[in-house]
Design an enzyme around this catalytic site. Sequence first.
Site, PDB file in Angstrom:
ATOM      1  N   ASP A 385      10.264 -47.231  19.739  1.00 18.13           N
ATOM      2  CA  ASP A 385      11.541 -47.834  20.165  1.00 18.13           C
ATOM      3  C   ASP A 385      12.715 -46.875  20.000  1.00 18.13           C
ATOM      4  OD1 ASP A 385      10.096 -50.091  20.583  1.00 18.13           O
ATOM      5  OD2 ASP A 385      10.765 -51.135  18.771  1.00 18.13           O
TER       6      ASP A 385
HETATM    7  P1  NAP Z   1       8.037 -48.670  16.607  1.00 11.05           P
HETATM    8  O1  NAP Z   1       8.883 -48.787  17.809  1.00 11.05           O
HETATM    9  O2  NAP Z   1       7.688 -49.919  15.886  1.00 11.05           O
HETATM   10  O3  NAP Z   1       6.701 -47.914  17.078  1.00 11.05           O
HETATM   11  C1  NAP Z   1       5.773 -47.474  16.164  1.00 11.05           C
HETATM   12  C2  NAP Z   1       4.636 -46.848  16.940  1.00 11.05           C
HETATM   13  O4  NAP Z   1       3.762 -46.272  15.989  1.00 11.05           O
HETATM   14  C3  NAP Z   1       3.811 -47.840  17.748  1.00 11.05           C
HETATM   15  O5  NAP Z   1       4.130 -47.764  19.113  1.00 11.05           O
HETATM   16  C4  NAP Z   1       2.367 -47.444  17.447  1.00 11.05           C
HETATM   17  O6  NAP Z   1       1.724 -47.076  18.664  1.00 11.05           O
HETATM   18  C5  NAP Z   1       2.494 -46.207  16.566  1.00 11.05           C
HETATM   19  N1  NAP Z   1       1.500 -46.185  15.498  1.00 11.05           N
HETATM   20  C6  NAP Z   1       1.092 -47.198  14.712  1.00 11.05           C
HETATM   21  N2  NAP Z   1       0.142 -46.788  13.868  1.00 11.05           N
HETATM   22  C7  NAP Z   1      -0.045 -45.471  14.106  1.00 11.05           C
HETATM   23  C8  NAP Z   1      -0.898 -44.483  13.569  1.00 11.05           C
HETATM   24  N3  NAP Z   1      -1.769 -44.768  12.583  1.00 11.05           N
HETATM   25  N4  NAP Z   1      -0.823 -43.239  14.059  1.00 11.05           N
HETATM   26  C9  NAP Z   1       0.035 -42.950  15.067  1.00 11.05           C
HETATM   27  N5  NAP Z   1       0.855 -43.835  15.619  1.00 11.05           N
HETATM   28  C10 NAP Z   1       0.823 -45.091  15.146  1.00 11.05           C
HETATM   29  O7  NAP Z   1       8.664 -47.681  15.534  1.00 11.05           O
HETATM   30  P2  NAP Z   1      10.058 -46.928  15.525  1.00 11.05           P
HETATM   31  O8  NAP Z   1      10.234 -46.083  16.740  1.00 11.05           O
HETATM   32  O9  NAP Z   1      10.144 -46.315  14.173  1.00 11.05           O
HETATM   33  O10 NAP Z   1      11.138 -48.092  15.657  1.00 11.05           O
HETATM   34  C11 NAP Z   1      11.392 -49.004  14.617  1.00 11.05           C
HETATM   35  C12 NAP Z   1      11.474 -50.421  15.191  1.00 11.05           C
HETATM   36  O11 NAP Z   1      11.404 -51.351  14.090  1.00 11.05           O
HETATM   37  C13 NAP Z   1      12.789 -50.668  15.912  1.00 11.05           C
HETATM   38  O12 NAP Z   1      12.599 -51.575  16.979  1.00 11.05           O
HETATM   39  C14 NAP Z   1      13.641 -51.319  14.811  1.00 11.05           C
HETATM   40  O13 NAP Z   1      14.679 -52.113  15.333  1.00 11.05           O
HETATM   41  C15 NAP Z   1      12.579 -52.171  14.125  1.00 11.05           C
HETATM   42  N6  NAP Z   1      12.928 -52.527  12.734  1.00 11.05           N
HETATM   43  C16 NAP Z   1      13.460 -51.579  11.896  1.00 11.05           C
HETATM   44  C17 NAP Z   1      13.832 -51.917  10.612  1.00 11.05           C
HETATM   45  C18 NAP Z   1      14.513 -50.892   9.719  1.00 11.05           C
HETATM   46  O14 NAP Z   1      15.275 -51.277   8.836  1.00 11.05           O
HETATM   47  N7  NAP Z   1      14.237 -49.618   9.915  1.00 11.05           N
HETATM   48  C19 NAP Z   1      13.617 -53.243  10.135  1.00 11.05           C
HETATM   49  C20 NAP Z   1      13.038 -54.166  11.004  1.00 11.05           C
HETATM   50  C21 NAP Z   1      12.696 -53.797  12.303  1.00 11.05           C
HETATM   51  P3  NAP Z   1       0.128 -47.116  18.786  1.00 11.05           P
HETATM   52  O15 NAP Z   1      -0.275 -48.497  18.405  1.00 11.05           O
HETATM   53  O16 NAP Z   1      -0.125 -46.767  20.203  1.00 11.05           O
HETATM   54  O17 NAP Z   1      -0.401 -46.077  17.844  1.00 11.05           O
END
Ligand code: NAP
Length: 457
Positions: A385
Site C-alpha cells: 500500500d
Molecule cells: P501492506 O500493504 O499490508 O502489504 C504487505 C505485503 O507484504 C503484502 O502485499 C504481502 O504480499 C507481502 N508479504 C506478506 N508476507 C510476506 C513474506 N513472508 N515475504 C514477502 N512479502 C510478504 O504493507 P505496507 O505497504 O507496509 O502498508 C501498511 C498498510 O497497513 C497500510 O495500508 C496502512 O494503512 C496499514 N496499517 C498500518 C498501521 C501502522 O501503524 N503502521 C496500522 C494499521 C494498519 P504477498 O502476500 O503477495 O506476499
Amino acid sequence: MQRTALQLFYLLSAILFVLGLRGLSHPRTARRGMFLAELGMLLAIIGTLFHHEILSYRWIVGGLVLGTVIGAPLAIWIPMTAVPQRTALSHSFGALAAALVGISEYARHGAHLGAGRVAVIGVEVMLGSLTFTGSLMAAGKLQGLIRGYPITYRGQNVSNLALLAGMAGLTVALALTPEAGRLFYLMVALALIFGVLLILPIGAADMPVVIALLNSYGGLTDAAMGFMLDNKIQIITGSLDGSSGFILSILMCRAMNRSMTNVLFGAFGKVPELTAGEEVKKPIRQTTVDEAAEVLGTARSIVFVPGYGMAVSQAQHRVRELADALKKKGVSVRYGIHAVAGRMPGHMNVLLAEANVPYDELYDMDQINPQFAETDVAVVVGANDVVNPAAKRERGSPIYGMPILEVERARVVIVCKRSLGPGFAGIDNELYYNENTLMLFGDAKDTMVKLATALKQ
Ligand code: NAP
C-alpha cells in the site's frame, strides 16, 4: 507514614513517566525511555499497595498472579508481527477494566455519589466502553478476522452521530437525575455499540490514526477514573497517555494527508475488492534471483523500501546483510521509511534498529521522494500500500490522498513479495505492471539471502 510513602512513590513514578515519554521520542533513546516508563509503572503499583483503604491483600495477590499468568506468555510468545493487534487487545482490556471500575462505583453508591461525580463516572464509563469494543474491532481487523478495508453502509454517519448525541444526552440526564440507573446502563449499551460502529467503516490508510486515537481515548478514560477515585497518579498517567495519543493521531493524520473528520466520517465508497491470490490478467515482468542480483550489482544507488512483508518474514537482518554486501561493492544504500509501513507507528524503524541498520541511512518520505529520480534501483521488500500509485490517481480508492513512497520514479524497481496479492487496504497495485518494475516472487527473507549469495558469486 503510609500516606507519605504513597505520595513519594507516585511523585517518582510521575517523573519517570515523563522522562520515559521523552526517551520514546527518538529511536536512539527509546529503549531507555521504555525502561524508565516500566520502572515508573512498578513504583506506581508499589505505591498503591500503601493505600490506607486496603484492608486485605488477598484479592490483589490473586489479581497479580492471574495477570502475570496471562500477560507473561502473551509478551514472550506473541510474534513481532502480532504486536499491533496485541497492543489493540491491551487497549481493549485496559478500557474494559476502567469501565468496570466505573460501573461498580455507580452500582455500589448510585445517587449518593452526587451529580458531579456521577457525570464524571458517566463520561469515564462511556469512553471505556466504546474504547473496549472499538479496540476489539481494531484488533480483529489487524488480525485479519474482520476485513481490513472500510465496511460501509447507507446512513452510517447519521446513525453514528445519533448514537453519539444519545450517549451525550444520557450522560447529561444522568447528571441531573443521578438515581436513574436505567439511563446509566442504557448509556453503557449505546457506548458498546458505538465502539463497533465507529471502527467498522474505517480501514486501509486510516487504521493507524484510529489506533492512536483509541489509545488516546483509553488515556482519557484512565484520567477520568483518576478523578473519580481521587487517584493523582492515574490522572497524571491518563492525561499523558491521552494527550500523547492525541498528538500521535494528529501527526499520523498529517503524514497521511487526512483530516480527523475525514478519518472519522469519511464514509468511503465501495472498494474494488481483490482477494489474495486472485489472478490479475495484466502482463507483469517477472524476474529471477540471478537477474535481480545482476541489476543490483551494476547499480550505484539503491533504496530499500521495507513494508509489512519484511516484518512477517523477519527479513530485516537479511536485508541489512544484503545492504552490507552492496556497500562493500561501493553502492550507496539508503532506506525509505513510510510513516504507516507495517502495522504500528515506527514498525520499520524498530525492525531495522534491531538489525543494527545505521539511523543515518533511514530517510522518511519527504526526504527520500525527491531522491528516487536519481536512484538506480528501488528494492521494495514486502511493502504494498505504501508504494501504491492509486493513492495519487484513483479517487474513491481507500488510500486516495495518502502520500506514498514514489518508487516508480527510480530507474528500476524490484518488488520482493510472494504473489500479486493485495496488502492491508485490499486493493490491486498498478506499480506491479509498470515497465520498469521487476517482480521477484518469494518469501522476503529467502529472497534476501539468495540475492546476497548471488551477488557474492
Ligand atoms: P501492506 O500493504 O499490508 O502489504 C504487505 C505485503 O507484504 C503484502 O502485499 C504481502 O504480499 C507481502 N508479504 C506478506 N508476507 C510476506 C513474506 N513472508 N515475504 C514477502 N512479502 C510478504 O504493507 P505496507 O505497504 O507496509 O502498508 C501498511 C498498510 O497497513 C497500510 O495500508 C496502512 O494503512 C496499514 N496499517 C498500518 C498501521 C501502522 O501503524 N503502521 C496500522 C494499521 C494498519 P504477498 O502476500 O503477495 O506476499
